[in-house]
Scaffold this motif. Structure first.
Motif, PDB file in Angstrom:
ATOM      1  N   LEU D  70       0.827  -1.196   0.000  1.00  0.00           N
ATOM      2  CA  LEU D  70       0.000   0.000   0.000  1.00  0.00           C
ATOM      3  C   LEU D  70       0.871   1.259   0.000  1.00  0.00           C
ATOM      4  O   LEU D  70       0.612   2.222  -0.732  1.00  0.00           O
ATOM      5  CB  LEU D  70      -0.882  -0.018   1.251  1.00  0.00           C
ATOM      6  CG  LEU D  70      -2.255   0.632   1.147  1.00  0.00           C
ATOM      7  CD1 LEU D  70      -3.054  -0.041   0.053  1.00  0.00           C
ATOM      8  CD2 LEU D  70      -2.977   0.509   2.468  1.00  0.00           C
ATOM      9  N   LEU D  73       2.324   1.742  -3.442  1.00  0.00           N
ATOM     10  CA  LEU D  73       1.279   2.194  -4.370  1.00  0.00           C
ATOM     11  C   LEU D  73       0.978   3.674  -4.155  1.00  0.00           C
ATOM     12  O   LEU D  73       0.954   4.479  -5.100  1.00  0.00           O
ATOM     13  CB  LEU D  73       0.013   1.362  -4.149  1.00  0.00           C
ATOM     14  CG  LEU D  73      -1.186   1.789  -4.993  1.00  0.00           C
ATOM     15  CD1 LEU D  73      -0.965   1.438  -6.448  1.00  0.00           C
ATOM     16  CD2 LEU D  73      -2.458   1.150  -4.477  1.00  0.00           C
ATOM     17  N   LEU D  74       0.760   4.041  -2.881  1.00  0.00           N
ATOM     18  CA  LEU D  74       0.389   5.433  -2.589  1.00  0.00           C
ATOM     19  C   LEU D  74       1.515   6.400  -2.931  1.00  0.00           C
ATOM     20  O   LEU D  74       1.280   7.459  -3.511  1.00  0.00           O
ATOM     21  CB  LEU D  74       0.011   5.572  -1.104  1.00  0.00           C
ATOM     22  CG  LEU D  74      -1.359   5.014  -0.756  1.00  0.00           C
ATOM     23  CD1 LEU D  74      -1.597   5.115   0.735  1.00  0.00           C
ATOM     24  CD2 LEU D  74      -2.442   5.774  -1.498  1.00  0.00           C
ATOM     25  N   ILE D  77       1.758   6.737  -6.788  1.00  0.00           N
ATOM     26  CA  ILE D  77       0.706   7.516  -7.448  1.00  0.00           C
ATOM     27  C   ILE D  77       0.747   8.970  -6.995  1.00  0.00           C
ATOM     28  O   ILE D  77       0.583   9.893  -7.807  1.00  0.00           O
ATOM     29  CB  ILE D  77      -0.680   6.875  -7.220  1.00  0.00           C
ATOM     30  CG1 ILE D  77      -1.691   7.588  -8.090  1.00  0.00           C
ATOM     31  CG2 ILE D  77      -1.092   6.915  -5.793  1.00  0.00           C
ATOM     32  CD1 ILE D  77      -2.972   6.858  -8.186  1.00  0.00           C
ATOM     33  N   SER D  78       1.050   9.207  -5.700  1.00  0.00           N
ATOM     34  CA  SER D  78       1.060  10.618  -5.286  1.00  0.00           C
ATOM     35  C   SER D  78       2.298  11.305  -5.816  1.00  0.00           C
ATOM     36  O   SER D  78       2.242  12.476  -6.216  1.00  0.00           O
ATOM     37  CB  SER D  78       0.957  10.740  -3.771  1.00  0.00           C
ATOM     38  OG  SER D  78       2.013  10.052  -3.175  1.00  0.00           O
ATOM     39  N   THR D  81       1.495  12.208  -9.398  1.00  0.00           N
ATOM     40  CA  THR D  81       0.522  13.287  -9.504  1.00  0.00           C
ATOM     41  C   THR D  81       1.129  14.622  -9.084  1.00  0.00           C
ATOM     42  O   THR D  81       0.950  15.636  -9.765  1.00  0.00           O
ATOM     43  CB  THR D  81      -0.697  12.982  -8.614  1.00  0.00           C
ATOM     44  OG1 THR D  81      -1.094  11.646  -8.859  1.00  0.00           O
ATOM     45  CG2 THR D  81      -1.829  13.918  -8.905  1.00  0.00           C
ATOM     46  N   HIS D  84       3.473  15.934 -11.630  1.00  0.00           N
ATOM     47  CA  HIS D  84       2.717  16.487 -12.747  1.00  0.00           C
ATOM     48  C   HIS D  84       2.202  17.882 -12.402  1.00  0.00           C
ATOM     49  O   HIS D  84       2.305  18.819 -13.208  1.00  0.00           O
ATOM     50  CB  HIS D  84       1.546  15.559 -13.067  1.00  0.00           C
ATOM     51  CG  HIS D  84       0.526  16.175 -13.968  1.00  0.00           C
ATOM     52  ND1 HIS D  84       0.751  16.361 -15.316  1.00  0.00           N
ATOM     53  CD2 HIS D  84      -0.703  16.675 -13.705  1.00  0.00           C
ATOM     54  CE1 HIS D  84      -0.310  16.937 -15.841  1.00  0.00           C
ATOM     55  NE2 HIS D  84      -1.210  17.152 -14.884  1.00  0.00           N
ATOM     56  N   LEU D  85       1.638  18.028 -11.200  1.00  0.00           N
ATOM     57  CA  LEU D  85       1.051  19.313 -10.818  1.00  0.00           C
ATOM     58  C   LEU D  85       2.118  20.398 -10.718  1.00  0.00           C
ATOM     59  O   LEU D  85       1.907  21.525 -11.177  1.00  0.00           O
ATOM     60  CB  LEU D  85       0.312  19.190  -9.486  1.00  0.00           C
ATOM     61  CG  LEU D  85      -1.023  18.448  -9.567  1.00  0.00           C
ATOM     62  CD1 LEU D  85      -1.633  18.329  -8.189  1.00  0.00           C
ATOM     63  CD2 LEU D  85      -1.973  19.183 -10.500  1.00  0.00           C
ATOM     64  N   ARG D  88       3.134  21.357 -14.163  1.00  0.00           N
ATOM     65  CA  ARG D  88       2.063  22.132 -14.779  1.00  0.00           C
ATOM     66  C   ARG D  88       2.089  23.580 -14.317  1.00  0.00           C
ATOM     67  O   ARG D  88       1.803  24.504 -15.079  1.00  0.00           O
ATOM     68  CB  ARG D  88       0.725  21.499 -14.381  1.00  0.00           C
ATOM     69  CG  ARG D  88      -0.259  21.345 -15.496  1.00  0.00           C
ATOM     70  CD  ARG D  88      -1.447  20.601 -14.948  1.00  0.00           C
ATOM     71  NE  ARG D  88      -2.420  21.544 -14.439  1.00  0.00           N
ATOM     72  CZ  ARG D  88      -3.544  21.838 -15.078  1.00  0.00           C
ATOM     73  NH1 ARG D  88      -3.822  21.271 -16.213  1.00  0.00           N
ATOM     74  NH2 ARG D  88      -4.388  22.697 -14.564  1.00  0.00           N
TER      75      ARG D  88
END
Lengths: 297, 477, 93, 97
Positions: D70, D73-74, D77-78, D81, D84-85, D88
């Motif tokens: 877990l 995974l977390l 993915i975080s 993200t 990316h942010l 951006r």
């Protein structure tokens, strides 16, 4: 391990200095969040995993998020007017710190609580001593602590703190929110249930749940209408209501405020904790997102 | 069900109801305040007759659990809170609502006041240092909400300074509690004599007293207070000045009674700080140009007098000086609440609160001016008010000990308070040729009734001062 | 030298830094951060006092105190920040 | 104590810590934000996965593998993200990178 402790302590002090002296607000908040995580680590070293969980989730996570929001809204740090007090203040503060370190290090508490907790734990209904203290032996402290959260909610509501309007973050964030939110619900349930026998409990579970909810709000996936805010406010108030009703109800049954009936302690504690988890999650969420949509900037 | 449990839980339940249903806020608030007053009186009567009571919450005895100590002193404070609360509630519930903004303020007032009430009751009953810290946090936050209620920029600024000073005070208190734990291994109130016996313990008590001094706005840590108390709405000022400040003073009194003779040095510091506050507050009250500011500075001075009395307590439970301190707290609460409510009414009628503008020709003095004058008499300590009895007991105790310098200081403080209050009373009660023949009378409002009622209570308590004094005899040893 | 001593000193260090900042800085956000650091320092000395190096167990009562302190602090911090933001907004109007 | 899983676990953790150290040095030395992000997102995910794998080998119980999985995974993915942010937020609006 002493080398690890020393390095950790040095890191903690460094982060604190950085959080309180950096001129860039974001950098200062980032240092504060790292400080929270390092402190959580130090509390694992001090054999306090319950506190470490709460510090990481609430102290570093949510407080940090609140600080970031404020840093954004307050604008850059204004240069301070020329004050020359810094050096004498530093001398006084380091003197005070040294004195406190000496006083605390030279005091060693007689073991009064430990044997009492050990003797009363079988009657408390739970086997995690921290949960036993929080929700049974000293449940009145915890009830008042929830009241503090409620009053903070009332003050924020009164101030009409500006509601956070999520900007579009793009669709790359959607998978994140969609995975994190369900996991946070599962994790909150796990922490809540585990709290009676192992590190965890209502505060940690509530904070994790609030984190998941905030991920949904920030990704724009949660409804943010006035009715939803009102519902969240009621949910935030309901935890204290349940706790108070349980307190008075237990008095009606056993004649003592917050004295749970014999052999039913665990049911009472888990029921109260479940209500607290939801209410803490709603409260923390609302404290972060704010209440009122206002036009200013 | 026990009165003590109801006293601490009913106000909080009512606060939740008032917050969840804003439309029913006023009625809930009034009923809860009335109920609270009834409970407090019943408890006081029972304690006066049957002596002090102690309760272990949840059946867990201290030091592991938290105890409630319902003794004479606590009962007196509970009744004081209930009386002041009743007066202020009458004022708020009866106030006319000219516009929608006021309505919002009024619905927001009730949950905050009820939370304050619940926290005060819990604080007076609590016999545990850490529990006291948590009640202080509720009290501090709710008081800040009350300060910010009017929503003006000055009020917000004052609320921010108030909250950050209050938080700093609480954290000092918490540091003291932490050190108390580190020294003695427990944090119930019975630990205080033990703390007074070691160096570390005395540092812990010093930290706790420092935190309390910030919260009670004791000189020289009073910097946040006049602004907060003078920029809030009148009903909020009345609550803050009459009640919230008393919470910290009460704990200081409780600790110095518990601590006995061993906390001598701390008490000396307290007495000196009190004397400083008395003179500083009086000086600023003499120079204030606005009525609310004068009353707020007079709070600094009066709190100083009470702190002085606590500081001069010998610690022995049979002494008179701590009784004087308790009585002074009671009379100050009633008189100061009456005074702030009266000032609110005067400001409402005149449209300003400049002291120089109180000499007016077109408006006759009304009930509010009268209430202000009675409250002033009680604050100065003229007979037959409760303030007089308190000061008499204090001077009596001091003369018995031969502490003449302190007697002189108390008398100087009295003269100064007479001087600054006379600035107002002499102006607003002037009738005769100053008032034009066609001058109108101010309209009668609920605020007048509340101010008059509280001022009369301060007066009546002087005549019936045997009641609180017998109640104080039932204080826990 | 034990690890408890290290954390006692670190906690007192946090207290000193926070007190110094509170005394010298007027900026609202900075002051709130300093109060938070102060609270962390108190929690650290409290936990270090409750830690028993002989058994390696920390007393659950101070742990509960610190947990309560963390929750109370986040509530007060949120209220302070809301006030600070409101103040900032009202100065622009 | 020197069984195969323990040796393997220690080795994996050492390798993971190495990755993280490289990422830290890269973060410190690289000149601009985008290349720093590049280093952080990839090396961090890899390093943490290796540490988790090593820890799983050391404990060896299924109950510990679930939370470790877990965690990976977390973080993965975080990390992706957030990377990316951040990217951006510095890219000019409308511009595709």
């Amino acid at each position: 391990m002493i080398a690890f402790d020393l390095a950790l302590a040095a890191g903690i002090l460094l982060c604190a200095v950085s959080a309180l002296t950096r001129r860039d607000r974001t950098a200062s908040v980032a240092a504060f969040m790292v400080l929270g995580l390092l402190v959580a680590l130090s509390w694992v070293r001090l054999a306090a995993p319950d506190v470490a969980l709460a510090e990481a989730a609430i102290g570093a996570g949510l407080t940090g998020a609140l600080f970031l929001r404020a840093a954004r809204r307050l604008g850059p740090l204004r240069p301070a007017a020329g004050r020359t007090l810094a050096v004498p203040a530093a001398l006084v503060a380091s003197g005070l710190g040294g004195g406190l370190a000496w006083v605390f290090a030279s005091a060693s508490p007689p073991a009064i609580y430990a044997p009492l907790v050990a003797a009363s734990l079988p009657e408390s209904g739970v086997s995690n001593p921290v949960t036993a203290v929080l929700l049974n032996f000293r449940a009145w402290d915890t009830l008042l602590e929830i009241a503090v959260l409620v009053v903070a909610l009332l003050v924020a509501n009164l101030l009409g703190s500006r509601r956070l309007v999520p900007v579009s973050l793009g669709e790359m964030t959607l998978p994140f929110a969609r995975i994190v939110a369900p996991i946070s619900i599962l994790l909150a349930g796990h922490l809540l249930w585990q709290g009676s026998s192992a590190p965890g409990g209502a505060f940690q579970a509530g904070a994790v749940l609030a984190g998941g909810l905030l991920a949904l709000v920030l990704a724009g996936l949660a409804p943010t209408g006035t009715l939803v805010v009102r519902g969240a406010l009621i949910a935030g108030l309901s935890g204290l209501a349940v706790f108070l009703i349980a307190a008075l109800g237990s008095e009606a049954l056993t004649g003592s405020l917050l004295g749970y009936p014999n052999r039913a302690e665990k049911v009472w504690i888990v029921a109260i904790e479940a209500a607290l988890t939801l209410s803490i999650a709603a409260t923390l969420c609302l404290l972060f997102t704010g209440f009122e949509k206002r036009k200013t900037s | 069900m026990n009165e003590t449990s109801l006293l601490v839980s009913l106000p909080l339940i009512a606060a939740l109801v008032a917050a969840a249903w804003p439309r029913a806020a006023t009625i809930t608030g009034v009923i809860a305040t009335l109920g609270n007053a009834g409970l407090a009186v019943v408890l006081a009567i029972r304690i006066g007759q049957g002596g002090a009571e102690a309760e272990a919450l949840g059946g867990w005895a201290a030091p592991l659990g938290i105890g409630f100590a319902a003794d004479g002193l606590a009962a007196l404070m509970l009744v004081m809170t209930a009386l002041v609360g009743l007066g202020v509630s009458v004022q708020v519930a009866g106030a006319p609502l000219p516009d929608a903004g006021r309505t919002g303020q009024r619905t927001a007032f009730w949950p905050l006041w009820l939370a304050t009430l619940g926290a005060m009751n819990a604080l007076f009953l609590s016999a545990d240092l850490f529990n006291l810290y948590v009640t202080f946090e509720i009290l501090g936050l709710a008081a800040v909400g009350l300060t910010a209620l009017s929503g003006t920029r000055t009020a917000l600024r004052a609320a921010f300074d108030y909250l950050s000073a209050g938080l700093a005070g609480s954290l000092l208190l918490l540091l003291g509690v932490a050190l108390a734990y580190a020294t003695a291994g427990r944090v119930d109130l019975a630990v205080v004599p033990e703390l007074a016996g070691s160096h570390e313990g005395r540092v812990a008590l010093g930290l706790i007293f420092a935190g309390l001094a910030v919260k009670a706005a004791l000189f020289p840590l009073h910097f946040w207070m006049p602004a907060a108390h003078s920029s809030a709405a009148p009903e909020a000022s009345a609550l803050l000045s009459a009640l919230v400040v008393k919470a910290a003073i009460y704990v200081a009194l409780r600790l110095s009674i518990e601590g006995g003779a061993a906390v001598e040095l701390l008490r000396l510091v307290l007495a000196v700080a009190g004397a400083g506050a008395m003179l500083w507050g009086a000086w600023h009250a003499l120079r204030a140009d606005r009525l609310k500011l004068l009353v707020a500075h007079s709070t600094v001075a009066q709190v100083g007098l009470i702190a002085l009395a606590i500081g001069l307590t010998t610690g022995a439970r049979d002494g008179t000086i701590w009784r004087a301190a308790a009585l002074l707290m009671l009379s100050h609460a009633l008189a100061k609440a009456a005074m702030f409510l009266a000032v609110g009414r005067i400001t409402e009628e005149l449209g300003h609160d400049r002291i120089s503008g109180l000499n007016r020709e077109e408006l006759r003095p009304g009930a509010a001016e009268f209430a202000f004058a009675i409250a002033a008499i009680s604050l100065i300590g003229l007979p037959p008010t409760a303030g007089f009895v308190g000061k008499w007991l204090l001077l009596d105790g001091l003369i018995d000990r031969g502490a003449w310098p302190w007697v002189a200081l108390v008398l100087l403080g009295t003269v100064l308070s007479a001087a600054y209050l006379a600035r107002v009373v002499s102006r607003c009660l002037r009738g005769g040729p100053h008032v034009a023949p066609g001058a109108r009378r101010p309209a009668w409002r609920a605020g007048d009734a509340a101010a008059l009622g509280l001022a009369t209570a301060a007066l009546a308590l002087g005549l019936a001062s045997a009641l609180p004094l017998t109640l104080l005899d039932a204080t826990l040893t | 030298m034990t690890s408890d001593l290290v954390y006692h000193v670190a906690g007192a260090g946090l207290l000193a830094i926070a007190l110094w900042r509170l005394a010298t800085c007027r900026d609202t956000l900075r002051r709130i951060t300093a109060l938070n650091v102060l609270a962390i320092g108190i929690a650290m000395v409290l936990l270090a006092s409750g830690h028993d190096p002989a058994t390696g167990v920390t007393n659950p009562v101070p742990q509960a105190f610190v947990l309560t302190g963390i929750v109370v602090l986040v509530a007060v911090t949120a209220a302070l920040l809301a006030l600070a933001e409101r103040l900032e907004g009202s100065s622009d109007e | 104590m020197t069984t195969l899983p323990s040796v393997l676990g220690t080795g994996l953790i050492a390798a993971g810590v190495g990755f993280l150290a490289v990422a830290a040095i890269g973060f410190w030395r690289l000149p601009d934000l985008l290349s720093r992000l590049h280093v952080l997102t990839k090396a961090d995910t890899a390093g943490l996965s290796l540490v988790a794998l090593g820890a799983a080998c050391l404990t060896g119980t299924p109950a510990s593998i679930l939370p470790l999985g877990l965690c990976v995974l977390l973080t993965a993915i975080s990390g992706a993200t957030v990377g990316h942010l951040v990217a951006r937020s510095v890219t000019p609006r409308g511009g595709r990178s």
